[in-house]
Design a protein around this motif. Sequence first.
Motif, PDB file in Angstrom:
ATOM      1  N   ILE A  16       0.746  -1.218  -0.119  1.00  0.00           N
ATOM      2  CA  ILE A  16      -0.259  -0.213   0.047  1.00  0.00           C
ATOM      3  C   ILE A  16       0.777   1.137  -0.087  1.00  0.00           C
ATOM      4  O   ILE A  16       0.692   2.156  -0.703  1.00  0.00           O
ATOM      5  CB  ILE A  16      -1.025  -0.110   1.241  1.00  0.00           C
ATOM      6  CG1 ILE A  16      -1.937  -1.176   0.989  1.00  0.00           C
ATOM      7  CG2 ILE A  16      -1.657   1.439   1.246  1.00  0.00           C
ATOM      8  CD1 ILE A  16      -2.759  -1.388   2.182  1.00  0.00           C
ATOM      9  N   PHE A  17       1.928   1.104   0.823  1.00  0.00           N
ATOM     10  CA  PHE A  17       2.887   2.429   0.996  1.00  0.00           C
ATOM     11  C   PHE A  17       3.392   2.546  -0.381  1.00  0.00           C
ATOM     12  O   PHE A  17       3.558   3.748  -1.060  1.00  0.00           O
ATOM     13  CB  PHE A  17       3.994   2.147   2.100  1.00  0.00           C
ATOM     14  CG  PHE A  17       4.944   3.215   1.966  1.00  0.00           C
ATOM     15  CD1 PHE A  17       4.752   4.360   2.699  1.00  0.00           C
ATOM     16  CD2 PHE A  17       6.304   2.871   1.359  1.00  0.00           C
ATOM     17  CE1 PHE A  17       5.795   5.494   2.986  1.00  0.00           C
ATOM     18  CE2 PHE A  17       7.308   3.871   1.486  1.00  0.00           C
ATOM     19  CZ  PHE A  17       7.044   5.152   2.319  1.00  0.00           C
ATOM     20  N   VAL A  18       3.990   1.553  -0.998  1.00  0.00           N
ATOM     21  CA  VAL A  18       4.802   1.813  -2.479  1.00  0.00           C
ATOM     22  C   VAL A  18       3.745   2.382  -3.424  1.00  0.00           C
ATOM     23  O   VAL A  18       4.091   3.240  -4.267  1.00  0.00           O
ATOM     24  CB  VAL A  18       5.327   0.501  -2.889  1.00  0.00           C
ATOM     25  CG1 VAL A  18       5.983   0.658  -4.283  1.00  0.00           C
ATOM     26  CG2 VAL A  18       6.698  -0.030  -2.009  1.00  0.00           C
ATOM     27  N   GLY A  19       2.413   1.678  -3.286  1.00  0.00           N
ATOM     28  CA  GLY A  19       1.416   2.229  -4.312  1.00  0.00           C
ATOM     29  C   GLY A  19       1.121   3.773  -4.119  1.00  0.00           C
ATOM     30  O   GLY A  19       1.139   4.570  -5.219  1.00  0.00           O
ATOM     31  N   LEU A  20       1.085   4.188  -2.821  1.00  0.00           N
ATOM     32  CA  LEU A  20       0.736   5.556  -2.614  1.00  0.00           C
ATOM     33  C   LEU A  20       1.853   6.566  -3.053  1.00  0.00           C
ATOM     34  O   LEU A  20       1.606   7.482  -3.373  1.00  0.00           O
ATOM     35  CB  LEU A  20       0.527   5.588  -1.111  1.00  0.00           C
ATOM     36  CG  LEU A  20      -1.088   5.340  -0.595  1.00  0.00           C
ATOM     37  CD1 LEU A  20      -1.010   5.148   1.036  1.00  0.00           C
ATOM     38  CD2 LEU A  20      -2.045   5.866  -1.305  1.00  0.00           C
ATOM     39  N   THR A  21       3.052   6.062  -2.596  1.00  0.00           N
ATOM     40  CA  THR A  21       4.303   7.003  -2.980  1.00  0.00           C
ATOM     41  C   THR A  21       4.335   7.014  -4.198  1.00  0.00           C
ATOM     42  O   THR A  21       4.847   8.307  -4.757  1.00  0.00           O
ATOM     43  CB  THR A  21       5.678   6.421  -2.305  1.00  0.00           C
ATOM     44  OG1 THR A  21       5.702   5.189  -2.783  1.00  0.00           O
ATOM     45  CG2 THR A  21       5.484   6.482  -0.766  1.00  0.00           C
ATOM     46  N   LYS A  22       4.105   6.231  -5.175  1.00  0.00           N
ATOM     47  CA  LYS A  22       4.227   6.460  -6.588  1.00  0.00           C
ATOM     48  C   LYS A  22       3.223   7.423  -7.073  1.00  0.00           C
ATOM     49  O   LYS A  22       3.468   8.313  -7.926  1.00  0.00           O
ATOM     50  CB  LYS A  22       3.800   5.003  -7.492  1.00  0.00           C
ATOM     51  CG  LYS A  22       5.302   4.301  -7.005  1.00  0.00           C
ATOM     52  CD  LYS A  22       4.914   2.776  -8.246  1.00  0.00           C
ATOM     53  CE  LYS A  22       5.980   1.858  -7.969  1.00  0.00           C
ATOM     54  NZ  LYS A  22       5.731   0.342  -8.566  1.00  0.00           N
ATOM     55  N   VAL A  23       2.192   7.407  -6.592  1.00  0.00           N
ATOM     56  CA  VAL A  23       1.008   8.404  -6.931  1.00  0.00           C
ATOM     57  C   VAL A  23       1.550   9.915  -6.386  1.00  0.00           C
ATOM     58  O   VAL A  23       1.604  10.976  -7.016  1.00  0.00           O
ATOM     59  CB  VAL A  23      -0.187   8.249  -6.581  1.00  0.00           C
ATOM     60  CG1 VAL A  23      -1.224   9.239  -6.804  1.00  0.00           C
ATOM     61  CG2 VAL A  23      -0.613   6.749  -7.097  1.00  0.00           C
ATOM     62  N   TRP A  24       1.918   9.561  -4.834  1.00  0.00           N
ATOM     63  CA  TRP A  24       2.140  11.196  -4.190  1.00  0.00           C
ATOM     64  C   TRP A  24       3.263  11.657  -4.746  1.00  0.00           C
ATOM     65  O   TRP A  24       3.371  12.873  -4.947  1.00  0.00           O
ATOM     66  CB  TRP A  24       2.295  10.566  -2.645  1.00  0.00           C
ATOM     67  CG  TRP A  24       2.634  11.780  -1.718  1.00  0.00           C
ATOM     68  CD1 TRP A  24       3.334  12.485  -1.861  1.00  0.00           C
ATOM     69  CD2 TRP A  24       1.878  11.636  -0.478  1.00  0.00           C
ATOM     70  NE1 TRP A  24       3.502  13.312  -0.559  1.00  0.00           N
ATOM     71  CE2 TRP A  24       2.460  12.987   0.259  1.00  0.00           C
ATOM     72  CE3 TRP A  24       0.796  10.994   0.106  1.00  0.00           C
ATOM     73  CZ2 TRP A  24       1.989  13.403   1.507  1.00  0.00           C
ATOM     74  CZ3 TRP A  24       0.327  11.560   1.328  1.00  0.00           C
ATOM     75  CH2 TRP A  24       0.935  12.694   2.030  1.00  0.00           C
ATOM     76  N   PHE A  25       4.507  11.028  -4.770  1.00  0.00           N
ATOM     77  CA  PHE A  25       5.803  11.736  -5.174  1.00  0.00           C
ATOM     78  C   PHE A  25       5.792  12.115  -6.763  1.00  0.00           C
ATOM     79  O   PHE A  25       6.447  12.934  -7.043  1.00  0.00           O
ATOM     80  CB  PHE A  25       6.928  10.916  -4.784  1.00  0.00           C
ATOM     81  CG  PHE A  25       7.083  10.552  -3.310  1.00  0.00           C
ATOM     82  CD1 PHE A  25       6.749  11.359  -2.353  1.00  0.00           C
ATOM     83  CD2 PHE A  25       7.916   9.332  -2.939  1.00  0.00           C
ATOM     84  CE1 PHE A  25       6.868  11.056  -1.294  1.00  0.00           C
ATOM     85  CE2 PHE A  25       8.147   9.195  -1.633  1.00  0.00           C
ATOM     86  CZ  PHE A  25       7.769  10.116  -0.413  1.00  0.00           C
ATOM     87  N   GLY A  26       4.728  11.392  -7.433  1.00  0.00           N
ATOM     88  CA  GLY A  26       4.873  11.483  -8.840  1.00  0.00           C
ATOM     89  C   GLY A  26       4.150  12.932  -9.326  1.00  0.00           C
ATOM     90  O   GLY A  26       4.610  13.294 -10.284  1.00  0.00           O
ATOM     91  N   THR A  27       3.659  13.452  -8.233  1.00  0.00           N
ATOM     92  CA  THR A  27       3.092  14.798  -8.417  1.00  0.00           C
ATOM     93  C   THR A  27       4.194  15.918  -8.155  1.00  0.00           C
ATOM     94  O   THR A  27       3.769  17.242  -8.670  1.00  0.00           O
ATOM     95  CB  THR A  27       1.708  14.973  -7.393  1.00  0.00           C
ATOM     96  OG1 THR A  27       2.500  15.189  -6.188  1.00  0.00           O
ATOM     97  CG2 THR A  27       0.847  14.172  -7.445  1.00  0.00           C
ATOM     98  N   CYS A  28       5.363  15.688  -7.779  1.00  0.00           N
ATOM     99  CA  CYS A  28       6.379  16.470  -7.366  1.00  0.00           C
ATOM    100  C   CYS A  28       7.051  17.076  -8.633  1.00  0.00           C
ATOM    101  O   CYS A  28       7.493  16.237  -9.337  1.00  0.00           O
ATOM    102  CB  CYS A  28       7.167  16.197  -6.256  1.00  0.00           C
ATOM    103  SG  CYS A  28       6.336  15.927  -4.747  1.00  0.00           S
ATOM    104  N   ARG A  29       7.617  18.230  -8.729  1.00  0.00           N
ATOM    105  CA  ARG A  29       8.524  18.416  -9.759  1.00  0.00           C
ATOM    106  C   ARG A  29       9.782  18.393  -8.969  1.00  0.00           C
ATOM    107  O   ARG A  29      10.124  18.562  -7.704  1.00  0.00           O
ATOM    108  CB  ARG A  29       8.282  20.053 -10.026  1.00  0.00           C
ATOM    109  CG  ARG A  29       7.004  20.600 -10.629  1.00  0.00           C
ATOM    110  CD  ARG A  29       6.844  22.148 -11.143  1.00  0.00           C
ATOM    111  NE  ARG A  29       6.949  22.719  -9.710  1.00  0.00           N
ATOM    112  CZ  ARG A  29       6.954  23.975  -9.522  1.00  0.00           C
ATOM    113  NH1 ARG A  29       6.967  24.560 -10.826  1.00  0.00           N
ATOM    114  NH2 ARG A  29       6.795  24.697  -8.289  1.00  0.00           N
TER     115      ARG A  29
END
Length: 229
Positions: A16-29
């Motif tokens: 769950i953590f890895v899935g969330l981080t891919k979405v979460w961090f993917g929004t960052c520049r």
Amino acid sequence: MADFWYRISVRVVPRIFVGLTKVWFGTCRVRVTGTEHLEKCAAARAAVAVFWHYSFAYLFYYLRKFPAAAMVSASRDGEYIAEVARLMGHIPVRGSSNRFGIRALRALIAEVQRGHNAAIVADGSQGPARKAQAGCILVASKSGAPILPIVWSASRYFAFKSWDRTVVPLPFSTIFVRYGEPVSIPADIKGEQVEEYRQMLEKQLNDLYDLAWGETGQHSHDGKETPSS
């Protein structure tokens, strides 16, 4: 029963953590400085990436394109981090500066000698924060791989109330990544030489830290001054 639920949680929570981080961090520049240092290390057989403990949460994600053997705590809680590391392509080596430390360092050295990169938290699993320990110096010396210092900051972030104030960048923030000049450690150094290189690495990481957080308009992520070497 407790062990059953622990085993289930170790399988489920990291995914769950890895899935969330891919979405979460993917929004960052992401803005990167010092890519020439990364390229220099990429040309080597392997490298030892070194960073401060506060930054590990994002770096597990960021370095997924450069898989590495990473030291992870030998505790039960450390199994969650080890599983996150595996899911992101890294090789967890269990141990810490206080428990199974020598065995873990030897395992890291062996992985680097096989051609794998290594990732080491310079200030260890318990600190003090932003004060380098000697483990990364010994791994680089014994393996012959160069040390690549890495620091990052974020324009907006959340900091946990841990000893190192672990940082997680907030969605849509700007992340500033800085690579430092690679450091080559002579083979079989000991005693005073180890301490000299430890102090040099600590200063280099803290200089990069000041530059990275300066780009966000702050002098640190935790409200504290950079420790003096």
